[in-house]
Design a protein around this motif. Structure first.
Motif, PDB file in Angstrom:
ATOM      1  N   ARG A 201       0.823  -1.214   0.000  1.00 49.66           N
ATOM      2  CA  ARG A 201       0.000   0.000   0.000  1.00 49.66           C
ATOM      3  C   ARG A 201       0.855   1.262   0.000  1.00 49.66           C
ATOM      4  O   ARG A 201       0.519   2.247  -0.663  1.00 49.66           O
ATOM      5  N   MET A 202       1.969   1.239   0.729  1.00 50.80           N
ATOM      6  CA  MET A 202       2.879   2.395   0.721  1.00 50.80           C
ATOM      7  C   MET A 202       3.431   2.636  -0.678  1.00 50.80           C
ATOM      8  O   MET A 202       3.486   3.783  -1.149  1.00 50.80           O
ATOM      9  N   LEU A 203       3.845   1.569  -1.349  1.00 49.11           N
ATOM     10  CA  LEU A 203       4.359   1.677  -2.711  1.00 49.11           C
ATOM     11  C   LEU A 203       3.288   2.240  -3.637  1.00 49.11           C
ATOM     12  O   LEU A 203       3.527   3.180  -4.400  1.00 49.11           O
ATOM     13  N   VAL A 204       2.097   1.680  -3.587  1.00 49.47           N
ATOM     14  CA  VAL A 204       0.999   2.105  -4.452  1.00 49.47           C
ATOM     15  C   VAL A 204       0.640   3.563  -4.192  1.00 49.47           C
ATOM     16  O   VAL A 204       0.441   4.347  -5.132  1.00 49.47           O
ATOM     17  N   ASP A 205       0.558   3.956  -2.933  1.00 44.35           N
ATOM     18  CA  ASP A 205       0.232   5.347  -2.612  1.00 44.35           C
ATOM     19  C   ASP A 205       1.299   6.296  -3.141  1.00 44.35           C
ATOM     20  O   ASP A 205       0.972   7.368  -3.663  1.00 44.35           O
ATOM     21  N   SER A 206       2.559   5.922  -3.037  1.00 41.70           N
ATOM     22  CA  SER A 206       3.641   6.760  -3.575  1.00 41.70           C
ATOM     23  C   SER A 206       3.520   6.903  -5.088  1.00 41.70           C
ATOM     24  O   SER A 206       3.683   7.997  -5.636  1.00 41.70           O
ATOM     25  N   LEU A 207       3.233   5.798  -5.757  1.00 38.97           N
ATOM     26  CA  LEU A 207       3.055   5.848  -7.212  1.00 38.97           C
ATOM     27  C   LEU A 207       1.868   6.740  -7.583  1.00 38.97           C
ATOM     28  O   LEU A 207       1.957   7.544  -8.516  1.00 38.97           O
ATOM     29  N   ALA A 208       0.778   6.625  -6.851  1.00 39.00           N
ATOM     30  CA  ALA A 208      -0.406   7.448  -7.134  1.00 39.00           C
ATOM     31  C   ALA A 208      -0.115   8.927  -6.887  1.00 39.00           C
ATOM     32  O   ALA A 208      -0.505   9.783  -7.688  1.00 39.00           O
ATOM     33  N   LYS A 209       0.579   9.224  -5.814  1.00 40.09           N
ATOM     34  CA  LYS A 209       0.888  10.624  -5.478  1.00 40.09           C
ATOM     35  C   LYS A 209       1.862  11.258  -6.463  1.00 40.09           C
ATOM     36  O   LYS A 209       1.943  12.483  -6.540  1.00 40.09           O
ATOM     37  N   SER A 210       2.575  10.458  -7.225  1.00 42.45           N
ATOM     38  CA  SER A 210       3.527  11.002  -8.201  1.00 42.45           C
ATOM     39  C   SER A 210       2.815  11.758  -9.318  1.00 42.45           C
ATOM     40  O   SER A 210       3.432  12.563 -10.003  1.00 42.45           O
ATOM     41  N   ARG A 211       1.539  11.471  -9.532  1.00 43.56           N
ATOM     42  CA  ARG A 211       0.714  12.077 -10.582  1.00 43.56           C
ATOM     43  C   ARG A 211       1.211  11.721 -11.984  1.00 43.56           C
ATOM     44  O   ARG A 211       0.853  12.367 -12.956  1.00 43.56           O
ATOM     45  N   ASP A 212       2.017  10.671 -12.077  1.00 40.69           N
ATOM     46  CA  ASP A 212       2.511  10.198 -13.371  1.00 40.69           C
ATOM     47  C   ASP A 212       1.517   9.274 -14.059  1.00 40.69           C
ATOM     48  O   ASP A 212       1.691   8.962 -15.241  1.00 40.69           O
ATOM     49  N   TYR A 213       0.518   8.808 -13.335  1.00 43.79           N
ATOM     50  CA  TYR A 213      -0.404   7.799 -13.850  1.00 43.79           C
ATOM     51  C   TYR A 213      -1.847   8.237 -13.609  1.00 43.79           C
ATOM     52  O   TYR A 213      -2.150   8.882 -12.614  1.00 43.79           O
ATOM     53  N   ASP A 214      -2.713   7.809 -14.510  1.00 49.13           N
ATOM     54  CA  ASP A 214      -4.145   8.049 -14.309  1.00 49.13           C
ATOM     55  C   ASP A 214      -4.740   6.985 -13.395  1.00 49.13           C
ATOM     56  O   ASP A 214      -5.709   7.245 -12.685  1.00 49.13           O
ATOM     57  N   ALA A 215      -4.145   5.789 -13.447  1.00 54.19           N
ATOM     58  CA  ALA A 215      -4.613   4.694 -12.585  1.00 54.19           C
ATOM     59  C   ALA A 215      -3.423   3.829 -12.198  1.00 54.19           C
ATOM     60  O   ALA A 215      -2.545   3.563 -13.019  1.00 54.19           O
ATOM     61  N   VAL A 216      -3.417   3.404 -10.948  1.00 51.19           N
ATOM     62  CA  VAL A 216      -2.446   2.428 -10.447  1.00 51.19           C
ATOM     63  C   VAL A 216      -3.256   1.223  -9.988  1.00 51.19           C
ATOM     64  O   VAL A 216      -4.085   1.327  -9.081  1.00 51.19           O
ATOM     65  N   LEU A 217      -3.027   0.101 -10.668  1.00 47.26           N
ATOM     66  CA  LEU A 217      -3.749  -1.138 -10.377  1.00 47.26           C
ATOM     67  C   LEU A 217      -2.789  -2.112  -9.723  1.00 47.26           C
ATOM     68  O   LEU A 217      -1.662  -2.280 -10.195  1.00 47.26           O
ATOM     69  N   TYR A 218      -3.222  -2.777  -8.666  1.00 43.46           N
ATOM     70  CA  TYR A 218      -2.335  -3.704  -7.968  1.00 43.46           C
ATOM     71  C   TYR A 218      -3.097  -4.882  -7.396  1.00 43.46           C
ATOM     72  O   TYR A 218      -4.317  -4.879  -7.307  1.00 43.46           O
ATOM     73  N   GLY A 219      -2.345  -5.900  -7.030  1.00 45.83           N
ATOM     74  CA  GLY A 219      -2.893  -7.102  -6.415  1.00 45.83           C
ATOM     75  C   GLY A 219      -2.171  -7.386  -5.108  1.00 45.83           C
ATOM     76  O   GLY A 219      -1.906  -6.494  -4.323  1.00 45.83           O
ATOM     77  N   HIS A 220      -1.856  -8.666  -4.877  1.00 46.10           N
ATOM     78  CA  HIS A 220      -1.003  -9.140  -3.785  1.00 46.10           C
ATOM     79  C   HIS A 220      -1.652  -9.146  -2.398  1.00 46.10           C
ATOM     80  O   HIS A 220      -1.507 -10.107  -1.660  1.00 46.10           O
ATOM     81  N   THR A 221      -2.364  -8.099  -2.031  1.00 44.36           N
ATOM     82  CA  THR A 221      -2.881  -8.008  -0.657  1.00 44.36           C
ATOM     83  C   THR A 221      -4.166  -8.804  -0.463  1.00 44.36           C
ATOM     84  O   THR A 221      -4.570  -9.019   0.680  1.00 44.36           O
ATOM     85  N   HIS A 222      -4.824  -9.187  -1.542  1.00 41.82           N
ATOM     86  CA  HIS A 222      -6.102  -9.907  -1.525  1.00 41.82           C
ATOM     87  C   HIS A 222      -7.237  -9.053  -0.977  1.00 41.82           C
ATOM     88  O   HIS A 222      -8.328  -9.554  -0.725  1.00 41.82           O
ATOM     89  N   ALA A 223      -6.992  -7.748  -0.788  1.00 37.74           N
ATOM     90  CA  ALA A 223      -8.002  -6.852  -0.212  1.00 37.74           C
ATOM     91  C   ALA A 223      -8.478  -5.856  -1.263  1.00 37.74           C
ATOM     92  O   ALA A 223      -7.665  -5.238  -1.956  1.00 37.74           O
ATOM     93  N   VAL A 224      -9.787  -5.675  -1.363  1.00 38.14           N
ATOM     94  CA  VAL A 224     -10.350  -4.694  -2.278  1.00 38.14           C
ATOM     95  C   VAL A 224      -9.900  -3.295  -1.874  1.00 38.14           C
ATOM     96  O   VAL A 224      -9.901  -2.940  -0.693  1.00 38.14           O
ATOM     97  N   ASP A 225      -9.526  -2.510  -2.873  1.00 38.15           N
ATOM     98  CA  ASP A 225      -9.128  -1.116  -2.673  1.00 38.15           C
ATOM     99  C   ASP A 225      -9.581  -0.369  -3.923  1.00 38.15           C
ATOM    100  O   ASP A 225      -9.093  -0.638  -5.010  1.00 38.15           O
TER     101      ASP A 225
END
Length: 170
Positions: free
Chosen positions: A106-130
């Motif tokens: 989640r820390m990695l994903v949040d950092s990627l999202a905050k970079s504003r380089d992407y319109d969407a950041v999609l991820y798996g691994h945690t098995h939890a809906v986000d």
């Protein structure tokens, strides 16, 4: 464009079949798999049940990478190491799996999202809906298709025009 998003199938063939049929019924033109397919036969189950186009990233449980790559290629699918960036209708969509404990992912994903380089950041691994927005970036984890940790088998449909996602229990 409607895009199916799935993660963490962990060789649950029945869940893969149900997801594929639902994606087809909903008019999905592309499926993104966010890792932990595990074995190549899961790719065949997706194809046999209606998934024509698929782009995937490896997960930490995809030990048979060569077999996955070979089967994906034969089926006309793509599979990549993550992160993998694609452009869909002018939207920059980043696909990742995840690493270590859920908090680190989640820390990695949040950092990627905050970079504003992407319109969407999609991820798996945690098995939890986000399914949320960070700044102007959609953050989406469809949860687990296998249902092995939460007991719920979930996937998502991403609308690239509206940049929003719907979580669906299969």
């Amino acid at each position: 464009m409607l895009v199916g998003v799935i993660s963490d199938t962990h060789d649950n063939l029945e869940a893969a079949r149900r997801a594929a049929k639902m994606f087809s019924a909903r008019g999905v033109s592309l499926v993104l798999h966010l890792g932990d397919i595990v074995a190549p036969f899961t790719l065949r189950a997706l194809r046999d049940n209606g998934v024509e186009r698929l782009v995937a990233v490896y997960g930490n449980n995809c030990g048979e990478k060569l077999g996955l790559r070979e089967v994906a290629s034969k089926l006309g699918y793509e599979i990549h190491e993550w992160p993998h960036l694609l452009e869909l209708e002018g939207r920059r969509v980043l696909m990742v799996h995840g690493v270590g404990p859920a908090e680190k992912t989640r820390m990695l994903v949040d950092s990627l999202a905050k970079s504003r380089d992407y319109d969407a950041v999609l991820y798996g691994h945690t098995h939890a809906v986000d399914n949320r927005v960070v700044g102007d970036t959609l953050v989406l984890n469809p949860g687990e298709a296998c249902g092995c940790l939460t007991g719920k088998k979930t996937v998502a449909i991403l609308d690239t025009r509206e940049l929003r996602a719907e979580i669906i229990e299969i």
